[in-house]
Write a protein that holds these residues in place. Sequence first.
Motif, PDB file in Angstrom:
ATOM      1  N   THR A  51       0.872  -1.175   0.000  1.00 32.55           N
ATOM      2  CA  THR A  51       0.000   0.000   0.000  1.00 32.55           C
ATOM      3  C   THR A  51       0.910   1.226   0.000  1.00 32.55           C
ATOM      4  OG1 THR A  51      -0.147   0.383   2.393  1.00 32.55           O
ATOM      5  CG2 THR A  51      -1.620  -1.291   1.459  1.00 32.55           C
ATOM      6  N   GLY A  52       0.306   2.394   0.017  1.00 37.71           N
ATOM      7  CA  GLY A  52       1.094   3.620  -0.094  1.00 37.71           C
ATOM      8  C   GLY A  52       1.603   4.154   1.238  1.00 37.71           C
ATOM      9  N   ASN A  53       1.274   3.492   2.355  1.00 36.33           N
ATOM     10  CA  ASN A  53       1.759   4.005   3.638  1.00 36.33           C
ATOM     11  C   ASN A  53       1.635   2.924   4.709  1.00 36.33           C
ATOM     12  OD1 ASN A  53       2.730   5.883   5.555  1.00 36.33           O
ATOM     13  ND2 ASN A  53       1.631   7.550   4.565  1.00 36.33           N
ATOM     14  N   ASP A  72      -2.383   5.261   3.957  1.00 41.77           N
ATOM     15  CA  ASP A  72      -2.443   5.978   2.671  1.00 41.77           C
ATOM     16  C   ASP A  72      -3.861   6.488   2.407  1.00 41.77           C
ATOM     17  OD1 ASP A  72      -3.946   3.833   1.715  1.00 41.77           O
ATOM     18  OD2 ASP A  72      -2.406   3.095   0.340  1.00 41.77           O
ATOM     19  N   ASN A  74      -6.607   4.667   2.099  1.00 40.71           N
ATOM     20  CA  ASN A  74      -7.488   3.719   1.410  1.00 40.71           C
ATOM     21  C   ASN A  74      -7.970   2.603   2.328  1.00 40.71           C
ATOM     22  OD1 ASN A  74      -7.446   4.673  -1.388  1.00 40.71           O
ATOM     23  ND2 ASN A  74      -5.261   4.175  -1.310  1.00 40.71           N
ATOM     24  N   TYR A  76      -8.963  -1.316   1.725  1.00 41.07           N
ATOM     25  CA  TYR A  76      -8.691  -2.309   0.687  1.00 41.07           C
ATOM     26  C   TYR A  76      -9.496  -3.582   0.914  1.00 41.07           C
ATOM     27  CZ  TYR A  76      -4.538   0.408  -0.583  1.00 41.07           C
ATOM     28  OH  TYR A  76      -3.687   1.400  -0.996  1.00 41.07           O
ATOM     29  N   LYS A  88     -10.476  -0.845  -3.917  1.00 39.28           N
ATOM     30  CA  LYS A  88     -10.009   0.063  -2.875  1.00 39.28           C
ATOM     31  C   LYS A  88     -10.883   1.304  -2.915  1.00 39.28           C
ATOM     32  CE  LYS A  88      -6.589   2.934  -5.206  1.00 39.28           C
ATOM     33  NZ  LYS A  88      -5.211   3.260  -5.514  1.00 39.28           N
ATOM     34  N   ARG A  92     -10.235  10.571   3.117  1.00 36.54           N
ATOM     35  CA  ARG A  92      -9.364  11.755   3.070  1.00 36.54           C
ATOM     36  C   ARG A  92      -8.413  11.815   4.256  1.00 36.54           C
ATOM     37  NH1 ARG A  92     -10.405  15.401  -0.853  1.00 36.54           N
ATOM     38  NH2 ARG A  92     -12.293  15.056  -2.061  1.00 36.54           N
ATOM     39  N   GLU A 124     -18.296   0.623  -2.800  1.00 36.57           N
ATOM     40  CA  GLU A 124     -19.092   1.838  -3.036  1.00 36.57           C
ATOM     41  C   GLU A 124     -19.646   2.392  -1.724  1.00 36.57           C
ATOM     42  OE1 GLU A 124     -22.990   2.916  -5.663  1.00 36.57           O
ATOM     43  OE2 GLU A 124     -21.425   1.709  -6.606  1.00 36.57           O
ATOM     44  N   LEU A 125     -19.633   3.718  -1.647  1.00 38.23           N
ATOM     45  CA  LEU A 125     -20.103   4.383  -0.431  1.00 38.23           C
ATOM     46  C   LEU A 125     -21.605   4.202  -0.254  1.00 38.23           C
ATOM     47  CD1 LEU A 125     -19.353   6.405   1.904  1.00 38.23           C
ATOM     48  CD2 LEU A 125     -20.005   8.223   0.326  1.00 38.23           C
TER      49      LEU A 125
ATOM     50  N   ILE B  75       3.580   2.038  -7.238  1.00 39.40           N
ATOM     51  CA  ILE B  75       3.374   2.076  -5.790  1.00 39.40           C
ATOM     52  C   ILE B  75       4.675   2.542  -5.148  1.00 39.40           C
ATOM     53  CG2 ILE B  75       2.738   0.739  -3.738  1.00 39.40           C
ATOM     54  CD1 ILE B  75       1.531  -1.358  -5.727  1.00 39.40           C
ATOM     55  N   LEU B  76       4.569   3.544  -4.295  1.00 45.20           N
ATOM     56  CA  LEU B  76       5.719   3.992  -3.502  1.00 45.20           C
ATOM     57  C   LEU B  76       5.300   3.956  -2.038  1.00 45.20           C
ATOM     58  CD1 LEU B  76       6.596   6.842  -5.931  1.00 45.20           C
ATOM     59  CD2 LEU B  76       8.348   5.320  -5.071  1.00 45.20           C
ATOM     60  N   LEU B  79       4.941   6.861   0.775  1.00 46.91           N
ATOM     61  CA  LEU B  79       4.768   8.175   0.152  1.00 46.91           C
ATOM     62  C   LEU B  79       3.320   8.365  -0.292  1.00 46.91           C
ATOM     63  CD1 LEU B  79       8.058   8.642  -1.894  1.00 46.91           C
ATOM     64  CD2 LEU B  79       7.360   9.830   0.178  1.00 46.91           C
ATOM     65  N   ASN B  80       2.434   7.533   0.222  1.00 47.71           N
ATOM     66  CA  ASN B  80       1.007   7.624  -0.094  1.00 47.71           C
ATOM     67  C   ASN B  80       0.704   7.424  -1.571  1.00 47.71           C
ATOM     68  OD1 ASN B  80       0.030   7.868   2.433  1.00 47.71           O
ATOM     69  ND2 ASN B  80      -0.549  10.023   2.290  1.00 47.71           N
ATOM     70  N   VAL B  81       1.596   6.751  -2.280  1.00 48.72           N
ATOM     71  CA  VAL B  81       1.364   6.499  -3.705  1.00 48.72           C
ATOM     72  C   VAL B  81       0.992   5.033  -3.872  1.00 48.72           C
ATOM     73  CG1 VAL B  81       2.371   6.493  -6.007  1.00 48.72           C
ATOM     74  CG2 VAL B  81       2.973   8.305  -4.380  1.00 48.72           C
ATOM     75  N   LYS B  82      -0.256   4.782  -4.246  1.00 47.78           N
ATOM     76  CA  LYS B  82      -0.739   3.413  -4.453  1.00 47.78           C
ATOM     77  C   LYS B  82      -1.558   3.387  -5.734  1.00 47.78           C
ATOM     78  CE  LYS B  82      -2.131  -0.843  -3.729  1.00 47.78           C
ATOM     79  NZ  LYS B  82      -2.815  -1.037  -5.014  1.00 47.78           N
ATOM     80  N   GLY B  83      -1.018   2.745  -6.753  1.00 46.94           N
ATOM     81  CA  GLY B  83      -1.745   2.609  -8.010  1.00 46.94           C
ATOM     82  C   GLY B  83      -1.766   3.870  -8.843  1.00 46.94           C
ATOM     83  N   GLU B 146      -3.403  -1.014 -11.839  1.00 49.02           N
ATOM     84  CA  GLU B 146      -4.655  -0.423 -11.337  1.00 49.02           C
ATOM     85  C   GLU B 146      -5.226   0.523 -12.368  1.00 49.02           C
ATOM     86  OE1 GLU B 146      -5.523   1.125  -7.503  1.00 49.02           O
ATOM     87  OE2 GLU B 146      -3.850   0.009  -6.645  1.00 49.02           O
ATOM     88  N   GLN B 209     -22.043   8.389  -5.713  1.00 51.93           N
ATOM     89  CA  GLN B 209     -22.312   7.179  -4.940  1.00 51.93           C
ATOM     90  C   GLN B 209     -23.427   7.517  -3.965  1.00 51.93           C
ATOM     91  OE1 GLN B 209     -18.393   6.241  -3.332  1.00 51.93           O
ATOM     92  NE2 GLN B 209     -18.170   4.674  -4.891  1.00 51.93           N
ATOM     93  N   PHE B 212     -23.986  11.068  -2.478  1.00 53.34           N
ATOM     94  CA  PHE B 212     -22.735  11.809  -2.526  1.00 53.34           C
ATOM     95  C   PHE B 212     -22.249  12.000  -3.952  1.00 53.34           C
ATOM     96  CE2 PHE B 212     -22.925  10.013   1.667  1.00 53.34           C
ATOM     97  CZ  PHE B 212     -22.473  11.041   2.477  1.00 53.34           C
ATOM     98  N   THR B 214     -18.774  13.589  -6.140  1.00 51.71           N
ATOM     99  CA  THR B 214     -17.416  14.101  -6.076  1.00 51.71           C
ATOM    100  C   THR B 214     -17.033  14.626  -7.454  1.00 51.71           C
ATOM    101  OG1 THR B 214     -16.889  12.447  -4.420  1.00 51.71           O
ATOM    102  CG2 THR B 214     -15.033  13.528  -5.468  1.00 51.71           C
ATOM    103  N   SER B 223     -10.844  19.734  -5.567  1.00 53.89           N
ATOM    104  CA  SER B 223     -11.965  18.804  -5.697  1.00 53.89           C
ATOM    105  C   SER B 223     -13.120  19.270  -4.820  1.00 53.89           C
ATOM    106  CB  SER B 223     -11.549  17.380  -5.324  1.00 53.89           C
ATOM    107  OG  SER B 223     -11.177  17.319  -3.979  1.00 53.89           O
ATOM    108  N   GLU B 225     -16.686  17.726  -2.800  1.00 57.50           N
ATOM    109  CA  GLU B 225     -17.450  16.557  -2.384  1.00 57.50           C
ATOM    110  C   GLU B 225     -18.729  17.056  -1.739  1.00 57.50           C
ATOM    111  OE1 GLU B 225     -15.081  13.286  -0.578  1.00 57.50           O
ATOM    112  OE2 GLU B 225     -16.538  13.560   1.035  1.00 57.50           O
ATOM    113  N   PHE B 238     -11.996  21.066  -1.493  1.00 56.28           N
ATOM    114  CA  PHE B 238     -10.667  20.714  -0.987  1.00 56.28           C
ATOM    115  C   PHE B 238      -9.621  21.266  -1.959  1.00 56.28           C
ATOM    116  CE2 PHE B 238     -13.610  17.466   0.367  1.00 56.28           C
ATOM    117  CZ  PHE B 238     -13.278  17.208   1.688  1.00 56.28           C
TER     118      PHE B 238
END
Lengths: 433, 252
Positions: A51-53, A72, A74, A76, A88, A92, A124-125, B75-76, B79-83, B146, B209, B212, B214, B223, B225, B238
């Motif tokens: 994942t990212g974090n 991150d 998300n 999952y 995923k 925020r 889905e929310l 993916i990092l 660093l909050n990077v996923k997909g 992804e 959704q 909601f 976005t 963005s 919401e 945001f």
Amino acid sequence: MKLSIFACLIFCAIVISADAQSMFRGNPAHTGVFSGPAPREFHGVKWKFPTGNRIVGSPVIEGQVIYFGSDDGNIYALDSQSGRQVWKTKTRGPVPTTPAIANGTLYVGSYDGNFYALDSKTGELKWKFATGGERRFEAKGLHGMQPKNQTIADPFDIFLSSPVVVDNAVYFGSGDGNIYRLDTKSGALNWKFKTGDVVHASPAFADNTVFVGSWDSYFYAIDANSGKEKWHFHGGEDALIHNQVGFQSSPAVVDGVVYTGCRDAQLYALDAANGKEKWKFDNQLSWVITSPAVHNGKVYFATSDSALYHVADAATGKSLVKEDGRAYMFSSPAVVNDTVFIGVTNGTLAARDAATGKVLWEFQTDASKENKDWVLTADRRFNAPLLFFDNWKEGPLVAQDRQLSVGSIFSSPLIASGTVYFGSTDGFLYAID
Amino acid sequence: MNNFEFTTRRRTSFLGFVIAALCSFASPIANTTSDATEVAPALDGRWSGKIQIPGHELTLIIDLAHDQKWSGSAILPRLNVKGAPLIDIKTEGADLSFAIQALTGPGVEAPKIKAHLTGEKLVGDFVQAGNTGRFELDKTGPPQVEKAPQSTPVAKEFEGEWSGGYDLPGYPRKVTLKLQNHPLQPASAEWVIAGRKINNLPVDRITQQGKFITVECSAFGISYEGRLENGELHGTVFQGPIEVAFVMRRPK
């Protein structure tokens, strides 16, 4: 007729078994006991998912799908066999908590201050509920950090409260100091119960009562229907450096007794009916953050600074087993038959014999093996002189961040079909067997 | 300086960061995954390894797949990077280059990668903010690319024009959002935020959704919401570290 009763019993057993792992600590009473086979020997990593974090919360399973949150932002859903992503959904804020699944809906909170209900099949929310907002526990001169007149957010306030779902209600705590009960279908507020500080412990549910502690130093029993207090119990306080105060551990409720750890270094056993203390286990200034597991008359828990793994008699609190765990343990033990699994913040997952407490096998993350910057000593304890050499300003925060660089395991292990699932601060969710 | 006004004379460092985040609007990056002139099946897969950054190693995971054209994601961890989508993927023999649509910021473009397949390893350079780090990746399995989230149609209650406003320090903003459905296609939006200037925001994603909605504009890093409540849109805009709640209604 007999056949249909038998079929019904099997169906119920399957349903209970499936439900038993779809929320934090396996069930509403938070016993931390899981069924099915468990590996007594380490075979290998089945898969690991990036994942990212950091992953701090714990995974849950329903059917063949593993669910968890990551810092991150998300949530999952993964296929439990292949480790491939099913979906995923982004929030925020970080998600250092454990989701609960019930009737096709996943419930989880986020540091963005919202509590989410998602379709567990698609992500889905369905609805979300805005709390008063998240924050970490904070105090002036916290843990002796300097300057002492500065309010400092606690870097060890690592989790958010995990929800418990019973019937048509979901219960959880919040950094806004409230414990909430929401309607599972609509997300409508049924009631909220105000405490004096952050609630990041996770409520347990038994006998129509919600049990949870707050960082205000009190532990509460709340009537699930009305949201009114039944009783409260006062833990320790620490007016000097606010180190020995607050309930971060989540309770387990078994046979009319509430077992909970506390930052005042005690493990308490309280009468669930009236909150009277039955016994306490003193850990000599070392926090009990783990949520105790209770099985066959024994309480399993671990400590932070003293890094001890304990088994105590559930009736008396007498020590049965005390073993060195090498580093802080915030992860909660999972008991499966004769084996106990627990994560350690030095990047190790330990499998211990339930009777003796001896380590059967250990898994170590790559980051822990690499031991960059000598965060760990050669025998995998935290290298405190190299970490906490500066008590001023950001020094302790930087040190804590470096501690987590070894792939710490805060996550409480999930065991399903002989596989152990857990997250790490290296950002990976692991499946090992 | 920028086409989305936000100015201040205060100069604290945090506010400086906020201002920089608000004022920096990375150019829209076209997701133009190019057709591979030479298919290189050996590149297809999940690649994992480390980028060597001074005093640090950064984990990098790249998923690359070829199905008529290349697609990929990155993916990092930590660093909050996923997909994150890979963009502008180009291959020539054993050479590969692309950018990662992530980690952009004030004056900082998306990280770029140039790599070469050497035996079993993908070896190359990771360029970010003018710095270059060497990496070496091993193939660890089949690709798990992804797909970027797609826009959806919106329910009838959301369709049409909405307007409202909010204040940022110093300047009120007037917001107009027009949502439109199209047969067999996702919805589209016209999104205008007017302050001292009128800003037409290029919307790249609209998702609904339940109650909601976005609306996202990655080019401006902004963005919205919102939640439909009693015929009003109660929502939050945001932008960087700023979140402002406001209500949009149907124009009278």
